[in-house]
Design a protein around this motif. Structure first.
Motif, PDB file in Angstrom:
ATOM      1  N   PHE A   9       0.860  -1.181   0.000  1.00  0.00           N
ATOM      2  CA  PHE A   9       0.000   0.000   0.000  1.00  0.00           C
ATOM      3  C   PHE A   9       0.895   1.229   0.000  1.00  0.00           C
ATOM      4  O   PHE A   9       1.860   1.304   0.755  1.00  0.00           O
ATOM      5  N   PHE A  10       0.551   2.192  -0.850  1.00  0.00           N
ATOM      6  CA  PHE A  10       1.301   3.443  -0.936  1.00  0.00           C
ATOM      7  C   PHE A  10       0.328   4.601  -0.725  1.00  0.00           C
ATOM      8  O   PHE A  10      -0.602   4.788  -1.510  1.00  0.00           O
ATOM      9  N   THR A  22      -2.555   3.897  -3.300  1.00  0.00           N
ATOM     10  CA  THR A  22      -2.327   2.890  -4.336  1.00  0.00           C
ATOM     11  C   THR A  22      -2.088   1.533  -3.705  1.00  0.00           C
ATOM     12  O   THR A  22      -1.348   1.413  -2.731  1.00  0.00           O
ATOM     13  N   ILE A  23      -2.709   0.531  -4.284  1.00  0.00           N
ATOM     14  CA  ILE A  23      -2.453  -0.859  -3.911  1.00  0.00           C
ATOM     15  C   ILE A  23      -1.719  -1.496  -5.074  1.00  0.00           C
ATOM     16  O   ILE A  23      -2.171  -1.432  -6.223  1.00  0.00           O
ATOM     17  N   VAL A  41      -3.735  -0.384  -8.445  1.00  0.00           N
ATOM     18  CA  VAL A  41      -5.034   0.277  -8.443  1.00  0.00           C
ATOM     19  C   VAL A  41      -4.898   1.524  -7.582  1.00  0.00           C
ATOM     20  O   VAL A  41      -4.456   1.448  -6.429  1.00  0.00           O
ATOM     21  N   TYR A  42      -5.280   2.666  -8.151  1.00  0.00           N
ATOM     22  CA  TYR A  42      -5.187   3.962  -7.467  1.00  0.00           C
ATOM     23  C   TYR A  42      -6.587   4.359  -7.006  1.00  0.00           C
ATOM     24  O   TYR A  42      -7.487   4.514  -7.831  1.00  0.00           O
ATOM     25  N   ARG A  52      -7.651   4.790 -11.379  1.00  0.00           N
ATOM     26  CA  ARG A  52      -6.611   4.356 -12.321  1.00  0.00           C
ATOM     27  C   ARG A  52      -6.265   2.902 -12.050  1.00  0.00           C
ATOM     28  O   ARG A  52      -6.228   2.463 -10.902  1.00  0.00           O
ATOM     29  N   TYR A  53      -5.997   2.169 -13.145  1.00  0.00           N
ATOM     30  CA  TYR A  53      -5.579   0.772 -13.065  1.00  0.00           C
ATOM     31  C   TYR A  53      -4.456   0.562 -14.072  1.00  0.00           C
ATOM     32  O   TYR A  53      -4.528   1.062 -15.202  1.00  0.00           O
ATOM     33  N   GLU A  54      -3.413  -0.139 -13.648  1.00  0.00           N
ATOM     34  CA  GLU A  54      -2.301  -0.482 -14.523  1.00  0.00           C
ATOM     35  C   GLU A  54      -1.966  -1.950 -14.285  1.00  0.00           C
ATOM     36  O   GLU A  54      -1.981  -2.405 -13.146  1.00  0.00           O
TER      37      GLU A  54
END
Length: 125
Positions: A9-10, A22-23, A41-42, A52-54
């Motif tokens: 986790f950020f 963010t995870i 995932v943001y 947001r997803y990357e």
């Protein structure tokens, strides 16, 4: 279920000017049951929604860079804007819905907190 998963986790990350948490999930070993090497995932801190997803697949060669698979960013997200079921009704004459080649399926569910309802329409071929 399978293990081999590193989750971090950020706090205080950003997407544009939006403060996020963010995870990040990493599967360090490529296995057939994993869909990605790394995903992030943001979550917007104010909206409490993912914006947001990357995701990346594993590098093509050892020591190489991960390969971007997909990314999505949602901007100008507004919630509880007063939409009704009629706004998603395919029979609504105010919209120019396609008339051929498929059919609509409508779904709806109550949002958390019960303040409003969310209705959705999808096109099925």
């Amino acid at each position: 279920k399978y293990g081999e998963c590193d989750v971090q986790f950020f706090k205080n990350t950003k997407v544009g000017n939006r403060a996020c948490t963010t995870i990040q999930v990493i599967h360090p070993v490529k296995r057939s049951h994993f869909d990605f090497y790394c995903a992030r995932v943001y979550f917007d801190n104010e909206l409490n929604l993912p914006i947001r997803y990357e995701s990346w697949s594993w590098p093509h060669e050892t020591g190489g860079r991960p390969v971007l698979q997909e990314e999505y960013t949602y901007t100008d997200v507004r919630v509880n804007v007063g939409l009704t079921y009629r706004d998603f009704d395919p029979d609504n004459t105010e919209y120019d819905y396609p008339k051929s080649g498929g059919r609509f399926q409508s779904t709806s569910r109550r949002l958390v907190g019960g303040e409003s309802e969310l209705a959705g329409t999808s096109w099925v071929w």
